[in-house]
Design a protein around this motif. Structure first.
Motif, PDB file in Angstrom:
ATOM      1  N   TYR A   1      -9.184   3.977   1.022  1.00 39.17           N
ATOM      2  CA  TYR A   1      -8.334   3.171  -0.017  1.00 39.17           C
ATOM      3  C   TYR A   1      -8.954   3.026  -1.258  1.00 39.17           C
ATOM      4  O   TYR A   1     -10.120   3.182  -1.562  1.00 39.17           O
TER       5      TYR A   1
ATOM      6  N   GLU B   1      -3.590   4.621   0.024  1.00 37.69           N
ATOM      7  CA  GLU B   1      -4.416   4.917   1.231  1.00 37.69           C
ATOM      8  C   GLU B   1      -4.316   6.387   1.465  1.00 37.69           C
ATOM      9  O   GLU B   1      -3.049   6.795   1.268  1.00 37.69           O
TER      10      GLU B   1
ATOM     11  N   THR C   1       0.985  -1.196   0.111  1.00 35.49           N
ATOM     12  CA  THR C   1       0.113   0.021  -0.112  1.00 35.49           C
ATOM     13  C   THR C   1       0.836   1.172  -0.233  1.00 35.49           C
ATOM     14  O   THR C   1       1.752   1.475   0.826  1.00 35.49           O
TER      15      THR C   1
ATOM     16  N   VAL D   1      -2.574  -0.062  -4.763  1.00 34.14           N
ATOM     17  CA  VAL D   1      -3.271   0.364  -3.802  1.00 34.14           C
ATOM     18  C   VAL D   1      -2.808   1.793  -3.071  1.00 34.14           C
ATOM     19  O   VAL D   1      -1.727   1.738  -2.899  1.00 34.14           O
TER      20      VAL D   1
END
Length: 149
Positions: free
Chosen positions: A114, A124, A74, A122
């Motif tokens: 997200y 956040e 992430t 991905v």
């Protein structure tokens, strides 16, 4: 000489369609610092983000033909307010991102959501009240005294 080891200089994302990826990040307001055949770079705070064709990246890594996927990773951006999180999240969706989890209050006392970019990477977006940001958006983690034993 002791080299600084605890740092990241460059994050490279393998993408399926470089033009589409460049357009996505441009729609978020990111400015390219360097573009050559097969890759594009964006200057960040003290580091850079590179977009590189996924097949070319696999070959460069010595894994030609490998399915790199996006991995268990992430990328995150922290913001000073919940309203900033909401605004950036909406901007990403308008640019072509896919919602994974809409921003909401989270168990650790912050606020985050997200999304996935068009290649499935991905991101956040978060507000962490325990990690204040500098005026330029940079993050320095609070120093805690700890005993490693």
């Amino acid at each position: 000489m002791t080299l600084p080891r605890q740092r990241i200089s460059l994050v490279t994302l393998g993408v399926d369609d470089l033009a589409r990826a460049r357009a996505f990040y441009a729609a978020l307001g990111w400015r390219e610092a360097e573009v050559t055949d097969g890759m594009a770079c964006f200057q960040l705070h003290g580091q850079a983000l590179m977009l590189f064709g996924r097949d070319a990246l696999a070959e460069d890594q010595g894994r030609a033909g490998a399915d790199l996927g996006t991995g268990a990773l992430t990328l995150a951006q922290n913001f000073s307010t919940r309203e900033d999180v909401d605004a950036v999240f909406a901007e990403a969706l308008a640019a072509g991102a896919t919602t994974l989890k809409a921003p909401e209050a989270v168990f650790w006392g912050g606020y985050s959501g997200y999304y996935a970019d068009p290649d499935g990477h991905v991101w956040e977006v978060a507000h962490n009240p325990f990690w204040p940001l500098a005026d330029d958006g940079s993050l320095t983690l609070p120093v805690e005294s700890s005993d490693p034993a």
